[in-house]
Design a protein around this motif. Structure first.
Motif, PDB file in Angstrom:
ATOM      1  N   VAL A 125      34.125  37.146  31.999  1.00 51.48           N
ATOM      2  CA  VAL A 125      35.243  37.827  32.658  1.00 51.48           C
ATOM      3  C   VAL A 125      36.092  38.548  31.617  1.00 51.48           C
ATOM      4  O   VAL A 125      36.508  39.695  31.812  1.00 51.48           O
ATOM      5  N   VAL A 126      36.339  37.867  30.489  1.00 49.49           N
ATOM      6  CA  VAL A 126      37.123  38.479  29.411  1.00 49.49           C
ATOM      7  C   VAL A 126      36.392  39.688  28.845  1.00 49.49           C
ATOM      8  O   VAL A 126      36.979  40.758  28.627  1.00 49.49           O
ATOM      9  N   LEU A 127      35.086  39.536  28.605  1.00 52.81           N
ATOM     10  CA  LEU A 127      34.317  40.633  28.030  1.00 52.81           C
ATOM     11  C   LEU A 127      34.206  41.802  29.006  1.00 52.81           C
ATOM     12  O   LEU A 127      34.162  42.967  28.595  1.00 52.81           O
ATOM     13  N   MET A 128      34.183  41.506  30.302  1.00 47.86           N
ATOM     14  CA  MET A 128      34.033  42.553  31.315  1.00 47.86           C
ATOM     15  C   MET A 128      35.330  43.336  31.501  1.00 47.86           C
ATOM     16  O   MET A 128      35.325  44.560  31.571  1.00 47.86           O
ATOM     17  N   PHE A 129      36.449  42.592  31.564  1.00 44.60           N
ATOM     18  CA  PHE A 129      37.726  43.247  31.853  1.00 44.60           C
ATOM     19  C   PHE A 129      38.547  43.536  30.600  1.00 44.60           C
ATOM     20  O   PHE A 129      39.574  44.197  30.673  1.00 44.60           O
ATOM     21  N   GLU A 130      38.114  42.966  29.438  1.00 44.58           N
ATOM     22  CA  GLU A 130      38.808  43.141  28.167  1.00 44.58           C
ATOM     23  C   GLU A 130      40.294  42.823  28.331  1.00 44.58           C
ATOM     24  O   GLU A 130      40.663  41.680  28.508  1.00 44.58           O
ATOM     25  N   SER A 131      41.166  43.804  28.293  1.00 45.20           N
ATOM     26  CA  SER A 131      42.606  43.523  28.359  1.00 45.20           C
ATOM     27  C   SER A 131      43.151  43.539  29.789  1.00 45.20           C
ATOM     28  O   SER A 131      44.353  43.383  29.990  1.00 45.20           O
TER      29      SER A 131
END
Length: 433
Positions: free
Chosen positions: A152-158
Motif C-alpha cells: 500500500v505504501v509503495l503503491m500510494f507513496e505519499s
C-alpha cells in the motif's frame, strides 16, 4: 452462521489480528513522515498523538473480558472492527492534530477489544489440544498486517489518505467476516475442571517483575515503531518509499518470533530475554548510525522485528504460566505493561528528538535497552513448582495453555474426550504386552 473449523478459525483470527494490530496500530509509524509534513506537526506532537492509541488500547483491554462475557465473542469482535473502520476512516480525512488524535484513539480501542474476543471464541469452538497452535497462528497476524501495509505504501507513496481509506475498507470486510464466522457464545470452562487456586504473594511478585520488564521493553521499542521511518527520511534523506521496505523487514522477521519465543521457553528464558533486548538495542543503534544506508536500515528492521515479536511471545507464555487458570489476567497484564511503556516512551522520545536530534535520542533509548538486558537474570521463572525433568520437557505455548486448567487431583486438565482416548491407548498397549 456455522462455526469454522480450527484451521479456518486460526486463519480468520490471524486476518482480524492483522487488521486490528498490523493496520490499525503499527502501520501508523510508516505514515508519520507524510502525515507530519501535510498537517504541519512537530515531533513532540507526533509523540503525543502516538501515545493516544496505546492509552485507549489499555482502557479497552481492561474492559474487554467483561464485554466478551456479557455480549459474546461475535458482538465484541464486530464492535472492535467497527471502531477500527471508523478510526481508519477518520485518519484518512484528518485535517489537524485533533481529528488525527480521534482517529488513532478509535484504532486503539479496536486493537484492545479484538484479541479478547478471539480468545473467547477460541475457548468455545476450538479443541483445547489446539489452543496453543491456534494462538501462535493468530499472534502471527500482527506481522502479516505489517507486511500487507508495505505494498500500500509503495503503491500510494505519499498518498497516506488513500492508504488509510483502503485500510478502512479492509477493516469493514473484517467486520463482515466476524459477523459471518464467529460464534456468539462467551468463554466456556469445562464443568469437571477445578477452580483456579487463589493468587499467592509469590505469584504477584513474579507478575510484577514480568510487568516491569514488559514496560521497559515497550518504552524502548516505541522509538522504532513510531519514529524509525521518520528517522531514515529526515536524517538519512532516503526516499519516502524506503520506509515500506523497513516495515516489510519488520513483519517478515516477526513471523519467526513465535518460534524464537518457544525456543526461549524451552531453554533459559532470562538469558534469551537479555539476548533479545541486546538485539533491540543493536537495531536502534544501527539505524541511528547509518540512516542513509538502505541495506543497513533494512537489516536493522529485521533484527528489530525478530527481537520484538520474540519478546512479546515470551511475555505471553510467561504470563500464562505464572497464573494457571486465569487467561483473562496472566497474559493480559504484561501486554498492558508493554502498551503503557510505549505510551510513555512515544512523547518522551518526541521531546528528546526536538531537544537533541534523532541520532542522540535513539542512542539513549538503545542504552536503556542494554541496561534492562543486564538485569534480565531477575526475569521471573514461569512455573511455581521446582524444575524437574518432566516439567522441563513440558514447555512451549501449547504446554502453557495445557496447564491453564487442572482437575480435582491437581493434574493438568485435558478434557473428557482426550482422557478417554488416553486411557484406551494405554489399555491397548497393556494388552499388546
Amino acid at each position: 452462521m456455522t462455526n469454522p473449523s480450527s484451521t479456518k478459525f486460526a486463519v480468520l483470527g490471524a486476518a482480524l489480528i492483522a487488521i486490528s494490530y498490523g493496520l490499525a496500530r503499527f502501520a501508523f509509524g510508516l505514515f508519520v513522515p507524510p502525515i507530519r509534513d501535510d498537517l504541519g506537526l512537530r515531533p513532540a506532537q507526533i509523540g503525543m498523538i502516538s501515545a493516544l492509541p496505546l492509552i485507549s488500547f489499555i482502557f479497552a483491554t481492561v474492559i474487554a473480558s467483561l464485554i466478551a462475557d456479557r455480549m459474546g465473542a461475535r458482538i465484541t469482535a464486530i464492535i472492535s472492527g467497527l471502531f477500527g473502520t471508523v478510526g481508519l476512516g477518520v485518519i484518512s480525512q484528518a485535517s489537524g492534530a485533533f481529528s488525527l488524535g480521534i482517529g488513532v484513539v478509535f484504532c486503539g480501542i479496536c486493537t484492545g477489544l479484538m484479541m479478547p474476543a478471539l480468545t473467547a471464541a477460541m475457548q468455545a469452538i476450538v479443541n483445547r489440544a489446539l489452543h496453543g497452535r491456534v494462538s501462535s497462528v493468530m499472534n502471527a497476524g500482527t506481522s502479516i498486517g505489517v507486511v500487507v501495509a508495505v505494498p500500500v505504501v509503495l503503491m500510494f507513496e505519499s498518498a497516506w489518505r488513500m492508504a488509510y481509506l483502503s485500510f478502512a475498507v479492509i477493516a469493514g470486510i473484517g467486520v463482515l467476516a466476524a459477523w459471518r464466522m464467529l460464534p456468539s457464545v462467551s468463554p466456556v470452562t469445562p464443568t469437571d475442571a477445578a477452580p483456579a487456586p487463589p493468587i499467592s504473594r509469590l505469584q504477584w511478585a513474579r507478575l510484577l517483575r514480568l510487568s516491569l520488564f514488559a514496560f521497559a521493553m515497550g518504552f524502548v521499542s516505541a522509538a522504532y515503531w513510531i519514529f524509525a521511518p521518520d528517522l531514515v527520511i529526515t536524517l538519512g534523506e532516503l526516499p519516502a518509499d524506503a520506509t515500506g521496505w523497513l516495515w516489510f523487514a519488520v513483519g517478515l522477521a516477526g513471523l519467526g518470533g513465535a518460534i524464537a519465543a518457544d525456543l526461549a521457553d524451552r531453554n533459559n528464558p532470562p538469558i534469551t530475554h537479555s539476548l533479545m533486548l541486546m538485539m533491540l538495542a543493536a537495531s536502534m543503534a544501527l539505524i541511528a548510525a547509518s540512516p542513509n544506508n538502505l541495506l543497513l536500515t533494512v537489516f536493522s528492521a529485521l533484527v528489530f522485528g525478530l527481537a520484538y515479536m520474540s519478546l512479546t511471545g515470551l511475555y505471553l507464555m510467561t504470563g500464562i504460566r505464572l497464573l494457571p487458570g486465569r487467561l483473562s489476567l496472566g497474559p493480559v497484564l504484561p501486554f498492558l505493561a508493554v502498551s503503557l511503556g510505549q505510551a510513555v516512551g512515544s512523547p518522551v522520545l518526541g521531546l528528546l528528538i526536538e531537544q537533541t536530534g534523532y541520532a542522540n535520542a535513539f542512542s539513549l533509548f538503545a542504552s536503556i535497552s542494554i541496561v534492562v538486558a543486564i538485569i534480565s537474570p531477575l526475569y521471573p521463572r514461569q512455573l511455581e513448582q521446582e524444575w524437574d525433568e518432566e516439567v522441563i520437557e513440558d514447555t512451549g505455548l501449547q504446554a502453557a495453555y495445557d496447564h491453564q486448567l487442572h482437575d480435582d487431583e491437581g493434574e493438568p486438565y485435558r478434557g473428557i474426550e482426550i482422557e478417554e482416548k488416553t486411557k484406551t491407548a494405554e489399555a491397548e498397549r497393556i494388552d499388546e504386552n
